[in-house]
Design a protein around this motif. Structure first.
Motif, PDB file in Angstrom:
ATOM      1  N   THR A   1      54.249  54.017  23.795  1.00  0.00           N
ATOM      2  CA  THR A   1      54.041  52.587  24.065  1.00  0.00           C
ATOM      3  C   THR A   1      52.875  52.332  25.003  1.00  0.00           C
ATOM      4  O   THR A   1      52.394  51.199  25.096  1.00  0.00           O
ATOM      5  CB  THR A   1      55.314  51.973  24.667  1.00  0.00           C
ATOM      6  OG1 THR A   1      55.678  52.698  25.846  1.00  0.00           O
ATOM      7  CG2 THR A   1      56.464  52.036  23.660  1.00  0.00           C
ATOM      8  N   THR A   2      52.403  53.367  25.712  1.00  0.00           N
ATOM      9  CA  THR A   2      51.284  53.165  26.631  1.00  0.00           C
ATOM     10  C   THR A   2      49.928  53.250  25.927  1.00  0.00           C
ATOM     11  O   THR A   2      48.906  52.953  26.537  1.00  0.00           O
ATOM     12  CB  THR A   2      51.329  54.219  27.757  1.00  0.00           C
ATOM     13  OG1 THR A   2      51.362  55.529  27.172  1.00  0.00           O
ATOM     14  CG2 THR A   2      52.565  54.020  28.634  1.00  0.00           C
ATOM     15  N   ALA A   3      49.913  53.649  24.665  1.00  0.00           N
ATOM     16  CA  ALA A   3      48.644  53.810  23.946  1.00  0.00           C
ATOM     17  C   ALA A   3      48.107  52.464  23.505  1.00  0.00           C
ATOM     18  O   ALA A   3      48.852  51.541  23.181  1.00  0.00           O
ATOM     19  CB  ALA A   3      48.847  54.722  22.739  1.00  0.00           C
TER      20      ALA A   3
ATOM     21  N   ARG B   1      37.040  59.832  13.928  1.00  0.00           N
ATOM     22  CA  ARG B   1      36.379  60.403  15.106  1.00  0.00           C
ATOM     23  C   ARG B   1      37.244  61.487  15.735  1.00  0.00           C
ATOM     24  O   ARG B   1      36.745  62.479  16.270  1.00  0.00           O
ATOM     25  CB  ARG B   1      36.048  59.303  16.117  1.00  0.00           C
ATOM     26  CG  ARG B   1      34.992  58.344  15.606  1.00  0.00           C
ATOM     27  CD  ARG B   1      34.695  57.204  16.577  1.00  0.00           C
ATOM     28  NE  ARG B   1      33.756  56.283  15.944  1.00  0.00           N
ATOM     29  CZ  ARG B   1      32.449  56.452  15.903  1.00  0.00           C
ATOM     30  NH1 ARG B   1      31.910  57.531  16.472  1.00  0.00           N
ATOM     31  NH2 ARG B   1      31.666  55.587  15.298  1.00  0.00           N
ATOM     32  N   GLU B   2      38.556  61.297  15.676  1.00  0.00           N
ATOM     33  CA  GLU B   2      39.461  62.346  16.192  1.00  0.00           C
ATOM     34  C   GLU B   2      39.340  63.618  15.354  1.00  0.00           C
ATOM     35  O   GLU B   2      39.310  64.733  15.898  1.00  0.00           O
ATOM     36  CB  GLU B   2      40.903  61.838  16.188  1.00  0.00           C
ATOM     37  CG  GLU B   2      41.141  60.653  17.123  1.00  0.00           C
ATOM     38  CD  GLU B   2      42.347  60.845  18.018  1.00  0.00           C
ATOM     39  OE1 GLU B   2      42.582  61.974  18.465  1.00  0.00           O
ATOM     40  OE2 GLU B   2      43.048  59.841  18.258  1.00  0.00           O
TER      41      GLU B   2
ATOM     42  N   VAL C   1      43.423  65.648  24.046  1.00  0.00           N
ATOM     43  CA  VAL C   1      43.908  64.726  23.016  1.00  0.00           C
ATOM     44  C   VAL C   1      43.225  63.377  23.204  1.00  0.00           C
ATOM     45  O   VAL C   1      42.556  63.139  24.211  1.00  0.00           O
ATOM     46  CB  VAL C   1      45.445  64.572  23.076  1.00  0.00           C
ATOM     47  CG1 VAL C   1      46.131  65.905  22.791  1.00  0.00           C
ATOM     48  CG2 VAL C   1      45.896  64.027  24.426  1.00  0.00           C
ATOM     49  N   ASP C   2      43.404  62.506  22.204  1.00  0.00           N
ATOM     50  CA  ASP C   2      42.867  61.137  22.235  1.00  0.00           C
ATOM     51  C   ASP C   2      41.340  61.132  22.243  1.00  0.00           C
ATOM     52  O   ASP C   2      40.703  60.808  23.246  1.00  0.00           O
ATOM     53  CB  ASP C   2      43.415  60.355  23.430  1.00  0.00           C
ATOM     54  CG  ASP C   2      44.856  59.958  23.240  1.00  0.00           C
ATOM     55  OD1 ASP C   2      45.197  59.421  22.177  1.00  0.00           O
ATOM     56  OD2 ASP C   2      45.662  60.197  24.161  1.00  0.00           O
ATOM     57  N   HIS C   3      40.772  61.470  21.091  1.00  0.00           N
ATOM     58  CA  HIS C   3      39.316  61.510  20.945  1.00  0.00           C
ATOM     59  C   HIS C   3      38.817  60.425  19.991  1.00  0.00           C
ATOM     60  O   HIS C   3      37.825  60.610  19.289  1.00  0.00           O
ATOM     61  CB  HIS C   3      38.872  62.897  20.467  1.00  0.00           C
ATOM     62  CG  HIS C   3      39.172  63.983  21.455  1.00  0.00           C
ATOM     63  ND1 HIS C   3      40.344  64.712  21.415  1.00  0.00           N
ATOM     64  CD2 HIS C   3      38.474  64.437  22.525  1.00  0.00           C
ATOM     65  CE1 HIS C   3      40.345  65.581  22.420  1.00  0.00           C
ATOM     66  NE2 HIS C   3      39.230  65.440  23.099  1.00  0.00           N
ATOM     67  N   GLY C   4      39.493  59.284  19.985  1.00  0.00           N
ATOM     68  CA  GLY C   4      39.118  58.213  19.063  1.00  0.00           C
ATOM     69  C   GLY C   4      37.824  57.521  19.415  1.00  0.00           C
ATOM     70  O   GLY C   4      37.169  56.945  18.535  1.00  0.00           O
ATOM     71  N   ILE C   5      37.441  57.527  20.695  1.00  0.00           N
ATOM     72  CA  ILE C   5      36.169  56.878  21.056  1.00  0.00           C
ATOM     73  C   ILE C   5      35.192  57.922  21.602  1.00  0.00           C
ATOM     74  O   ILE C   5      34.797  57.917  22.753  1.00  0.00           O
ATOM     75  CB  ILE C   5      36.357  55.672  22.003  1.00  0.00           C
ATOM     76  CG1 ILE C   5      37.223  56.013  23.212  1.00  0.00           C
ATOM     77  CG2 ILE C   5      36.971  54.513  21.262  1.00  0.00           C
ATOM     78  CD1 ILE C   5      37.309  54.852  24.205  1.00  0.00           C
ATOM     79  N   CYS C   6      34.837  58.802  20.699  1.00  0.00           N
ATOM     80  CA  CYS C   6      33.847  59.852  20.945  1.00  0.00           C
ATOM     81  C   CYS C   6      32.715  59.739  19.929  1.00  0.00           C
ATOM     82  O   CYS C   6      32.823  59.021  18.939  1.00  0.00           O
ATOM     83  CB  CYS C   6      34.492  61.239  20.805  1.00  0.00           C
ATOM     84  SG  CYS C   6      35.624  61.700  22.131  1.00  0.00           S
ATOM     85  N   LEU C   7      31.644  60.458  20.203  1.00  0.00           N
ATOM     86  CA  LEU C   7      30.580  60.719  19.234  1.00  0.00           C
ATOM     87  C   LEU C   7      29.701  59.514  18.933  1.00  0.00           C
ATOM     88  O   LEU C   7      29.062  59.444  17.885  1.00  0.00           O
ATOM     89  CB  LEU C   7      31.169  61.301  17.934  1.00  0.00           C
ATOM     90  CG  LEU C   7      31.830  62.668  18.125  1.00  0.00           C
ATOM     91  CD1 LEU C   7      32.692  63.032  16.913  1.00  0.00           C
ATOM     92  CD2 LEU C   7      30.754  63.744  18.342  1.00  0.00           C
TER      93      LEU C   7
ATOM     94  N   ALA D   1      34.096  58.949  25.649  1.00  0.00           N
ATOM     95  CA  ALA D   1      34.118  57.726  26.452  1.00  0.00           C
ATOM     96  C   ALA D   1      35.472  57.475  27.103  1.00  0.00           C
ATOM     97  O   ALA D   1      35.650  56.437  27.739  1.00  0.00           O
ATOM     98  CB  ALA D   1      33.743  56.529  25.574  1.00  0.00           C
ATOM     99  N   ASP D   2      36.405  58.442  27.002  1.00  0.00           N
ATOM    100  CA  ASP D   2      37.760  58.124  27.478  1.00  0.00           C
ATOM    101  C   ASP D   2      38.545  59.375  27.865  1.00  0.00           C
ATOM    102  O   ASP D   2      39.685  59.541  27.433  1.00  0.00           O
ATOM    103  CB  ASP D   2      38.517  57.342  26.399  1.00  0.00           C
ATOM    104  CG  ASP D   2      39.771  56.662  26.922  1.00  0.00           C
ATOM    105  OD1 ASP D   2      39.744  56.186  28.067  1.00  0.00           O
ATOM    106  OD2 ASP D   2      40.771  56.598  26.180  1.00  0.00           O
ATOM    107  N   ARG D   3      37.963  60.264  28.694  1.00  0.00           N
ATOM    108  CA  ARG D   3      38.718  61.437  29.147  1.00  0.00           C
ATOM    109  C   ARG D   3      39.532  61.044  30.386  1.00  0.00           C
ATOM    110  O   ARG D   3      39.122  61.219  31.514  1.00  0.00           O
ATOM    111  CB  ARG D   3      37.793  62.614  29.458  1.00  0.00           C
ATOM    112  CG  ARG D   3      38.529  63.850  30.009  1.00  0.00           C
ATOM    113  CD  ARG D   3      39.524  64.438  29.031  1.00  0.00           C
ATOM    114  NE  ARG D   3      38.828  65.127  27.957  1.00  0.00           N
ATOM    115  CZ  ARG D   3      39.392  65.432  26.796  1.00  0.00           C
ATOM    116  NH1 ARG D   3      40.653  65.103  26.554  1.00  0.00           N
ATOM    117  NH2 ARG D   3      38.705  66.054  25.856  1.00  0.00           N
ATOM    118  N   LYS D   4      40.701  60.483  30.119  1.00  0.00           N
ATOM    119  CA  LYS D   4      41.630  60.140  31.194  1.00  0.00           C
ATOM    120  C   LYS D   4      42.390  61.391  31.647  1.00  0.00           C
ATOM    121  O   LYS D   4      42.414  62.420  30.963  1.00  0.00           O
ATOM    122  CB  LYS D   4      42.631  59.092  30.716  1.00  0.00           C
ATOM    123  CG  LYS D   4      42.044  57.722  30.409  1.00  0.00           C
ATOM    124  CD  LYS D   4      43.152  56.758  30.018  1.00  0.00           C
ATOM    125  CE  LYS D   4      42.660  55.326  29.924  1.00  0.00           C
ATOM    126  NZ  LYS D   4      41.809  55.089  28.756  1.00  0.00           N
TER     127      LYS D   4
END
Length: 272
Positions: free
Chosen positions: A20-22, A68-69, A186-192, A168-171
């Motif tokens: 739910t936090t995504a 992108r992932e 994980v979570d590489h949707g806003i890369c490249l 753009a999102d390495r949390k």
């Protein structure tokens, strides 16, 4: 008998939960089948992100976040670093989407005691041995704290990968320490993206040389990047983005030093 690999690619996904936090729809699934997972005898668990559940991003208008992932996973594999769990595009209960193998993470907070995560907070300036300070800030109670990460070669390799991926999102929550002793991103949707977008919490090595071993891996990758591998990536990202990946790789090889922040917002928000 159907093997775990076959189930991963084509077995029926049963949704058992939602993260739910995504920001985008992120579902936890198990794959139906009679064969146990080859590794541990347990049901095969995966993360499923249907494309129809993606929130449009004005600055990532091309392709899909799922694509992108997958491209990020393929790059990690081509370098030989295995930093991203196996990730594919396939059908699911809500249409096509990204499916990624679940990572069973280490629990550092148990009844027997707590230890710091790979990326964590500590009282300002009280940096434990073996950790790097990234910045100081105020927590929710107004106390000054330090954002830190482990000075760990497994994590440093991820920081180098993020430079290549233009992540753009390495949390903090996007770097997982697996029970198998490996570290996974994980979570590489806003890369490249073709333009500079690097936002990460892994700035502890800024300005430091990249090890010869990692540079050797990237040298081999740079030779593989043109041709057939670029054609594979073109199924998920644009030609301009592939050219930008090639240029980022060349820059790292020409100047094998970790970059320093060069934007007003070098860290994603929230950081965890």
């Amino acid at each position: 008998m159907v093997g775990a690999g076959d189930r991963f690619r084509s077995g029926e996904l049963t949704v058992i939960g939602r993260v739910t936090t995504a920001s985008n729809v992120t579902l936890v699934c198990e794959v139906i089948g009679t064969a146990p997972d080859d590794a541990n005898g347990l049901p095969l668990r995966v993360v499923y992100k249907p494309i129809r559940g993606e929130q449009p991003l004005w600055d990532f208008p091309d392709g899909t976040l799922a694509g992108r992932e997958v491209a990020s996973y393929l790059i990690s594999e081509a370098i030989g670093w295995a930093l991203i769990p196996e990730t594919i595009l396939r059908e699911g209960p809500f249409g096509p989407g990204m499916v990624q193998r679940w990572v069973e993470g280490v629990d550092n907070h148990t009844e027997q005691g707590n230890r710091l995560d790979l990326i964590d907070l500590c009282p300002a300036g009280a940096i434990p041995e073996g950790f790097c300070e990234v910045l100081r800030a105020l927590d929710q109670e107004g106390n000054e704290v330090s954002l830190i990460h482990a000075d760990d070669p497994r994590l440093q390799r991820m920081a180098v990968l993020d430079v290549l991926l233009n992540n753009a999102d390495r949390k903090g929550g996007h770097a997982l320490e697996g029970v198998d002793g490996q570290v996974y991103g994980v979570d590489h949707g806003i890369c490249l993206h073709a333009e500079h977008k690097l936002r990460t919490v892994l700035w502890g090595w800024a300005g430091q040389p990249i090890s010869d071993g990692l540079i050797a891996d990237l040298t081999a990758f740079a030779k593989e990047l043109p041709g057939a591998f670029a054609d594979t990536l073109s199924e998920h990202i644009t030609d301009a983005e592939i050219d930008a990946l090639t240029e980022r790789t060349r820059r790292v090889l020409d100047d094998p030093v970790m970059p320093v922040p060069r934007t007003a917002r070098p860290i994603p928000w929230p950081a965890f």
